[in-house]
Write a protein that holds these residues in place. Structure first.
Motif, PDB file in Angstrom:
ATOM      1  N   MET A   1       0.845  -1.178   0.000  1.00 27.58           N
ATOM      2  CA  MET A   1       0.000   0.000   0.000  1.00 27.58           C
ATOM      3  C   MET A   1       0.888   1.237   0.000  1.00 27.58           C
ATOM      4  N   ASN A   2       0.536   2.211  -0.788  1.00 29.11           N
ATOM      5  CA  ASN A   2       1.262   3.462  -0.857  1.00 29.11           C
ATOM      6  C   ASN A   2       1.142   4.188   0.481  1.00 29.11           C
ATOM      7  N   ASN A   3       2.270   4.641   1.020  1.00 28.43           N
ATOM      8  CA  ASN A   3       2.258   5.289   2.333  1.00 28.43           C
ATOM      9  C   ASN A   3       2.121   6.799   2.252  1.00 28.43           C
ATOM     10  N   ASP A   4       1.787   7.359   1.080  1.00 26.63           N
ATOM     11  CA  ASP A   4       1.544   8.793   0.976  1.00 26.63           C
ATOM     12  C   ASP A   4       0.383   9.221   1.855  1.00 26.63           C
ATOM     13  N   PHE A   5      -0.508   8.306   2.181  1.00 34.20           N
ATOM     14  CA  PHE A   5      -1.642   8.664   3.020  1.00 34.20           C
ATOM     15  C   PHE A   5      -1.173   9.118   4.396  1.00 34.20           C
ATOM     16  N   ARG A   6      -0.013   8.655   4.835  1.00 34.19           N
ATOM     17  CA  ARG A   6       0.515   9.098   6.135  1.00 34.19           C
ATOM     18  C   ARG A   6       0.869  10.576   6.084  1.00 34.19           C
ATOM     19  N   LYS A   7       1.370  11.027   4.936  1.00 32.59           N
ATOM     20  CA  LYS A   7       1.638  12.451   4.754  1.00 32.59           C
ATOM     21  C   LYS A   7       0.331  13.232   4.744  1.00 32.59           C
ATOM     22  N   ARG A   8      -0.700  12.648   4.130  1.00 35.90           N
ATOM     23  CA  ARG A   8      -2.004  13.312   4.108  1.00 35.90           C
ATOM     24  C   ARG A   8      -2.588  13.397   5.513  1.00 35.90           C
ATOM     25  N   ILE A   9      -2.378  12.353   6.311  1.00 33.51           N
ATOM     26  CA  ILE A   9      -2.857  12.386   7.694  1.00 33.51           C
ATOM     27  C   ILE A   9      -2.226  13.575   8.415  1.00 33.51           C
ATOM     28  N   ARG A  10      -0.917  13.702   8.275  1.00 31.66           N
ATOM     29  CA  ARG A  10      -0.220  14.815   8.949  1.00 31.66           C
ATOM     30  C   ARG A  10      -0.720  16.160   8.431  1.00 31.66           C
ATOM     31  N   LYS A  11      -0.834  16.276   7.100  1.00 29.62           N
ATOM     32  CA  LYS A  11      -1.271  17.543   6.505  1.00 29.62           C
ATOM     33  C   LYS A  11      -2.677  17.904   6.981  1.00 29.62           C
ATOM     34  N   LEU A  12      -3.577  16.949   6.980  1.00 35.97           N
ATOM     35  CA  LEU A  12      -4.947  17.214   7.443  1.00 35.97           C
ATOM     36  C   LEU A  12      -4.961  17.583   8.920  1.00 35.97           C
ATOM     37  N   ARG A  13      -4.164  16.871   9.706  1.00 35.31           N
ATOM     38  CA  ARG A  13      -4.095  17.169  11.141  1.00 35.31           C
ATOM     39  C   ARG A  13      -3.646  18.610  11.349  1.00 35.31           C
ATOM     40  N   GLU A  14      -2.607  18.991  10.632  1.00 36.42           N
ATOM     41  CA  GLU A  14      -2.088  20.356  10.760  1.00 36.42           C
ATOM     42  C   GLU A  14      -3.085  21.389  10.254  1.00 36.42           C
ATOM     43  N   GLN A  15      -3.790  21.094   9.149  1.00 41.01           N
ATOM     44  CA  GLN A  15      -4.792  22.016   8.617  1.00 41.01           C
ATOM     45  C   GLN A  15      -5.911  22.259   9.629  1.00 41.01           C
ATOM     46  N   LYS A  16      -6.252  21.223  10.377  1.00 42.06           N
ATOM     47  CA  LYS A  16      -7.310  21.350  11.366  1.00 42.06           C
ATOM     48  C   LYS A  16      -6.798  21.948  12.678  1.00 42.06           C
ATOM     49  N   GLY A  17      -5.500  22.129  12.772  1.00 44.35           N
ATOM     50  CA  GLY A  17      -4.931  22.691  13.985  1.00 44.35           C
ATOM     51  C   GLY A  17      -4.838  21.695  15.126  1.00 44.35           C
ATOM     52  N   TYR A  18      -4.876  20.408  14.794  1.00 46.13           N
ATOM     53  CA  TYR A  18      -4.788  19.365  15.808  1.00 46.13           C
ATOM     54  C   TYR A  18      -3.323  19.038  16.097  1.00 46.13           C
ATOM     55  N   SER A  19      -2.997  18.863  17.355  1.00 46.07           N
ATOM     56  CA  SER A  19      -1.659  18.429  17.731  1.00 46.07           C
ATOM     57  C   SER A  19      -1.583  16.903  17.668  1.00 46.07           C
ATOM     58  N   GLN A  20      -0.368  16.390  17.700  1.00 49.39           N
ATOM     59  CA  GLN A  20      -0.210  14.939  17.787  1.00 49.39           C
ATOM     60  C   GLN A  20      -0.791  14.432  19.105  1.00 49.39           C
ATOM     61  N   GLU A  21      -0.659  15.216  20.148  1.00 46.57           N
ATOM     62  CA  GLU A  21      -1.206  14.830  21.456  1.00 46.57           C
ATOM     63  C   GLU A  21      -2.727  14.685  21.385  1.00 46.57           C
ATOM     64  N   TYR A  22      -3.383  15.624  20.685  1.00 48.44           N
ATOM     65  CA  TYR A  22      -4.836  15.557  20.541  1.00 48.44           C
ATOM     66  C   TYR A  22      -5.237  14.301  19.773  1.00 48.44           C
ATOM     67  N   MET A  23      -4.547  14.050  18.664  1.00 42.82           N
ATOM     68  CA  MET A  23      -4.868  12.869  17.864  1.00 42.82           C
ATOM     69  C   MET A  23      -4.666  11.602  18.691  1.00 42.82           C
ATOM     70  N   ALA A  24      -3.548  11.558  19.419  1.00 44.76           N
ATOM     71  CA  ALA A  24      -3.266  10.389  20.253  1.00 44.76           C
ATOM     72  C   ALA A  24      -4.374  10.186  21.275  1.00 44.76           C
ATOM     73  N   TYR A  25      -4.805  11.260  21.908  1.00 41.16           N
ATOM     74  CA  TYR A  25      -5.884  11.178  22.901  1.00 41.16           C
ATOM     75  C   TYR A  25      -7.156  10.619  22.267  1.00 41.16           C
ATOM     76  N   GLU A  26      -7.522  11.151  21.104  1.00 43.35           N
ATOM     77  CA  GLU A  26      -8.739  10.699  20.414  1.00 43.35           C
ATOM     78  C   GLU A  26      -8.651   9.233  20.002  1.00 43.35           C
ATOM     79  N   LEU A  27      -7.441   8.767  19.726  1.00 46.15           N
ATOM     80  CA  LEU A  27      -7.245   7.381  19.295  1.00 46.15           C
ATOM     81  C   LEU A  27      -6.999   6.430  20.465  1.00 46.15           C
ATOM     82  N   GLY A  28      -6.826   6.989  21.659  1.00 43.24           N
ATOM     83  CA  GLY A  28      -6.597   6.148  22.836  1.00 43.24           C
ATOM     84  C   GLY A  28      -5.188   5.578  22.904  1.00 43.24           C
ATOM     85  N   ILE A  29      -4.222   6.335  22.365  1.00 45.15           N
ATOM     86  CA  ILE A  29      -2.828   5.908  22.388  1.00 45.15           C
ATOM     87  C   ILE A  29      -1.983   7.068  22.909  1.00 45.15           C
ATOM     88  N   ASN A  30      -0.685   6.833  23.120  1.00 49.10           N
ATOM     89  CA  ASN A  30       0.165   7.939  23.557  1.00 49.10           C
ATOM     90  C   ASN A  30       0.735   8.681  22.344  1.00 49.10           C
TER      91      ASN A  30
END
Length: 113
Positions: A1-30
């Motif tokens: 599977m092409n891993n460009d989607f991981r870059k899109r995840i980061r880009k979307l997260r940043e566009q929404k103003g979400y931190s990695q900490e916020y995403m981790a919290y929402e996903l139930g991980i650190n």
């Protein structure tokens, strides 16, 4: 599977103003575990991808596609028979079965008291 989607995840997260900490919290991980998702240093399950797409409020098919534009509508070539959709349905059905079993166990415990 092409891993460009991981870059899109980061880009979307940043566009929404979400931190990695916020995403981790929402996903139930650190935060370190979430960073590994964006850095492509960990395996990513379909279920986790689906949860990420929910947090980012984007259709998972679009998240995984090579399209540059992000929107929440389904692509024109979307069909319910798409392999990814079948896998998502399978994951949902598994989760529903687990939840139903949990409800049965809790109900039985309540009846015993």
């Amino acid at each position: 599977m092409n891993n460009d989607f991981r870059k899109r995840i980061r880009k979307l997260r940043e566009q929404k103003g979400y931190s990695q900490e916020y995403m981790a919290y929402e996903l139930g991980i650190n935060q370190a575990s979430y960073a590994k998702i964006e850095n492509n240093t960990t395996h990513l399950s379909v279920e986790r991808l689906f949860h990420i797409s929910q947090v980012l409020q984007i259709n998972i098919v679009q998240l995984l596609s090579a399209e540059k534009q992000f929107s929440t509508s389904l692509p024109a070539d979307y069909t319910p028979e798409h392999p990814l959709v079948s896998k998502l349905i399978e994951c949902y059905e598994d989760r529903l079965r687990e939840k139903e079993e949990g409800i049965r166990l809790l109900t039985a415990l309540l009846e015993q008291t």
